[in-house]
Design a protein around this motif. Sequence first.
Motif, PDB file in Angstrom:
ATOM      1  N   TYR A 172      -0.380  -0.175  -4.056  1.00 57.54           N
ATOM      2  CA  TYR A 172      -0.897  -1.494  -4.437  1.00 57.54           C
ATOM      3  C   TYR A 172      -1.953  -1.968  -3.449  1.00 57.54           C
ATOM      4  N   ASP A 173      -2.921  -2.690  -3.956  1.00 56.49           N
ATOM      5  CA  ASP A 173      -3.916  -3.348  -3.125  1.00 56.49           C
ATOM      6  C   ASP A 173      -3.215  -4.460  -2.347  1.00 56.49           C
ATOM      7  N   ASP A 174      -3.293  -4.412  -1.030  1.00 62.18           N
ATOM      8  CA  ASP A 174      -2.556  -5.369  -0.209  1.00 62.18           C
ATOM      9  C   ASP A 174      -3.037  -6.804  -0.420  1.00 62.18           C
TER      10      ASP A 174
ATOM     11  N   PRO B 229       0.807  -1.221   0.000  1.00 59.58           N
ATOM     12  CA  PRO B 229       0.000   0.000   0.000  1.00 59.58           C
ATOM     13  C   PRO B 229       0.845   1.279   0.000  1.00 59.58           C
TER      14      PRO B 229
END
Length: 273
Positions: A191-193, A187
């Motif tokens: 980015y989407d974790d 994140p």
Amino acid sequence: MRIDGQIAVVTGGGQGIGRAICRALAANGARVMVSDLDPAAAARVAAEIGGAAQVCDVTDPDQIAALVKATEDQLGPVDIWISNAGFARGEPGGAASASDAHWQASWDVHVMAHLRAARLLIPGMQARGHGALVNVASAAGLLCQIGDAAYSATKHAAVSLAQSLAITHGDKGIHVAVVCPLFVATPLLGYDDDAPENTPNDRVILPADVAQALIDGLEQDRFLILPHPEAGAYFQRRAADTDRWIKGMSALRRTVDNAVGDADDLTAIHRHI
């Protein structure tokens, strides 16, 4: 050192690299205290891995002490302490532009938090004859991160502190290590974790890759753990000819400026390097 049966604490364990480290430690037999500013995130990871959870603001010495005590009370004496909590905010207009508050927060999170934990843990580790102090620093602590001078400076300080701890306590049973990745899909970089796989190039690795490098490094008693092996080559080039390195990094900054219009936007930077 062996991981199985050890009691570990991970700060910033609720997401990103920290969450991956918690999972990897548990998968290798450690009992894990998951610490995070976000109580719900810490609790979710702890429930997933069968660990414990504790809220901790690592800028507060009293909360660090409370985290150590909670771990001792719930799990036992700390064998492995992993200072993973960190942040990067960029800077408004160049290396001298960030506020004093930004610099102080970077110092407190990236350096003082680990020092304060070490002060509490070293006596017990030495008495037991074993322990590990690990700082998840960054390749910025070996090289230089354009776009956030406070981040780079304090990550350099984190690496230096770790070297001092290793020199002083390494022969007393305490293993000291720093983990220095380059770009990681977390994140912090947008980015989407839970779905970080769609990375723009093969130099962006996953949090699980960093966690596995940490496990391997601990088991092999390494001080410098490089999830991106190329960071070691860059580090050597910088040391061999620092003037050339600075000129090259200046050129890189100009390239990023031209590409994205703002070399102080860390998410944009990493997508164009």
